[in-house]
Design a protein around this motif. Structure first.
Motif, PDB file in Angstrom:
ATOM      1  N   SER A  54      83.811  41.820  56.795  1.00 41.76           N
ATOM      2  CA  SER A  54      83.285  42.442  55.574  1.00 41.76           C
ATOM      3  C   SER A  54      84.409  42.795  54.610  1.00 41.76           C
ATOM      4  CB  SER A  54      82.505  43.712  55.933  1.00 41.76           C
ATOM      5  OG  SER A  54      83.414  44.728  56.360  1.00 41.76           O
ATOM      6  N   LEU A  55      84.038  43.064  53.368  1.00 39.22           N
ATOM      7  CA  LEU A  55      85.013  43.488  52.365  1.00 39.22           C
ATOM      8  C   LEU A  55      85.628  44.824  52.762  1.00 39.22           C
ATOM      9  CD1 LEU A  55      83.274  42.498  49.003  1.00 39.22           C
ATOM     10  CD2 LEU A  55      84.608  41.105  50.596  1.00 39.22           C
ATOM     11  N   GLN A  56      84.828  45.700  53.355  1.00 39.79           N
ATOM     12  CA  GLN A  56      85.326  46.986  53.839  1.00 39.79           C
ATOM     13  C   GLN A  56      86.401  46.772  54.907  1.00 39.79           C
ATOM     14  OE1 GLN A  56      84.764  50.125  52.928  1.00 39.79           O
ATOM     15  NE2 GLN A  56      85.865  51.109  54.598  1.00 39.79           N
ATOM     16  N   PRO A  93      83.036  40.851  43.430  1.00 38.86           N
ATOM     17  CA  PRO A  93      81.969  41.351  44.317  1.00 38.86           C
ATOM     18  C   PRO A  93      80.723  41.804  43.544  1.00 38.86           C
ATOM     19  CG  PRO A  93      84.073  42.304  44.947  1.00 38.86           C
ATOM     20  CD  PRO A  93      84.290  41.581  43.653  1.00 38.86           C
ATOM     21  N   MET A  94      80.923  42.480  42.425  1.00 38.26           N
ATOM     22  CA  MET A  94      79.767  42.968  41.654  1.00 38.26           C
ATOM     23  C   MET A  94      78.957  41.816  41.076  1.00 38.26           C
ATOM     24  SD  MET A  94      79.869  46.019  42.396  1.00 38.26           S
ATOM     25  CE  MET A  94      78.317  46.320  41.625  1.00 38.26           C
ATOM     26  N   VAL A  97      76.916  40.450  43.938  1.00 37.72           N
ATOM     27  CA  VAL A  97      75.833  41.381  44.256  1.00 37.72           C
ATOM     28  C   VAL A  97      74.662  41.144  43.307  1.00 37.72           C
ATOM     29  CG1 VAL A  97      75.167  43.825  44.120  1.00 37.72           C
ATOM     30  CG2 VAL A  97      77.224  43.151  45.387  1.00 37.72           C
ATOM     31  N   ASN A  98      74.977  41.008  42.011  1.00 34.29           N
ATOM     32  CA  ASN A  98      73.928  40.794  41.010  1.00 34.29           C
ATOM     33  C   ASN A  98      73.299  39.405  41.112  1.00 34.29           C
ATOM     34  OD1 ASN A  98      74.139  43.368  39.867  1.00 34.29           O
ATOM     35  ND2 ASN A  98      75.843  42.726  38.574  1.00 34.29           N
ATOM     36  N   ARG A 104      76.722  45.235  48.401  1.00 34.63           N
ATOM     37  CA  ARG A 104      78.141  44.913  48.517  1.00 34.63           C
ATOM     38  C   ARG A 104      78.547  44.785  49.981  1.00 34.63           C
ATOM     39  NH1 ARG A 104      83.269  46.890  49.103  1.00 34.63           N
ATOM     40  NH2 ARG A 104      84.852  46.044  47.695  1.00 34.63           N
ATOM     41  N   GLN A 105      78.012  45.643  50.839  1.00 31.31           N
ATOM     42  CA  GLN A 105      78.382  45.591  52.259  1.00 31.31           C
ATOM     43  C   GLN A 105      77.889  44.326  52.957  1.00 31.31           C
ATOM     44  OE1 GLN A 105      76.786  48.311  50.909  1.00 31.31           O
ATOM     45  NE2 GLN A 105      75.085  48.940  52.204  1.00 31.31           N
ATOM     46  N   LEU A 107      78.479  41.362  51.683  1.00 29.85           N
ATOM     47  CA  LEU A 107      79.429  40.310  51.325  1.00 29.85           C
ATOM     48  C   LEU A 107      80.542  40.222  52.366  1.00 29.85           C
ATOM     49  CD1 LEU A 107      79.819  40.978  47.488  1.00 29.85           C
ATOM     50  CD2 LEU A 107      78.417  39.210  48.595  1.00 29.85           C
TER      51      LEU A 107
END
Length: 185
Positions: A54-56, A93-94, A97-98, A104-105, A107
């Motif tokens: 994940s991005l996190q 990322p945004m 998401v759109n 976001r989580q 991705l």
């Protein structure tokens, strides 16, 4: 065969001796060798991450390793691409998401990384005979934030990524910003 032990010694009590420190990135000038602004992967272990994380997790890996970019590797030793801090916190990322109507989580690193085929690379032998001014001119021309440095194949082994040049690190070493070299949004 019997090996001889090495000689040892001890310090007197209360001796103050500093630990060796990694080579610091010192100030450079435009006339400095181009290799002075390269992170040499023959000297520093490359920071890597799996594309499915994940991005996190990528952000945590960057924090933990003290870096702002990670090589994306799904099958060692092949590099799939590069993910930077800007990829994690920027517009990419945004936008996804759109477009995908996901959180976001949801991705992964693979969603926002720059694939290897989209990264510009310099030849290590050419870089060795270049100056920082030439590296700056390359960043200005390409408007990218990173350049790979590739060492050609030799009789000892195949071609390999020898290093990475970050525009941010270059600016830090120069002691000034290069706004004309900044990537376009």
């Amino acid at each position: 065969m019997h090996a001889t032990a090495l000689s040892t010694f001890r310090f007197p009590a209360n001796t103050c001796i500093p630990q060796a420190q990694p080579k610091s990135h010192e100030a450079v000038t435009e006339q400095s060798p181009g290799t002075e602004v390269m992170t040499d992967l023959a000297s520093v272990k490359a920071a890597t991450i799996d594309p499915h994380l994940s991005l996190q997790q990528a952000e945590q890996a960057m924090i933990h390793q003290g870096v702002r970019s990670l090589f994306v590797v799904s099958g060692f030793p092949c590099v799939d691409g590069l993910i930077t801090l800007a990829d994690l916190v920027g517009e990419k990322p945004m936008r996804l998401v759109n477009e995908r109507h996901v959180l976001r989580q949801d991705l992964s690193v693979a969603d926002v990384m720059t694939p290897l085929a989209m990264l510009d690379a310099l030849d290590y032998d050419e870089l060795k005979s270049s100056t920082v001014a030439q590296v700056i001119a390359t960043f200005k021309k390409l408007k990218h934030s990173h350049l790979l440095v590739v060492q050609a194949a030799t009789s000892q082994g195949p071609a390999r990524i020898r290093g990475l040049i970050s525009l941010t690190q270059l600016e830090r070493q120069l002691g000034r910003a290069l706004p004309e070299a900044m990537p376009q949004p």
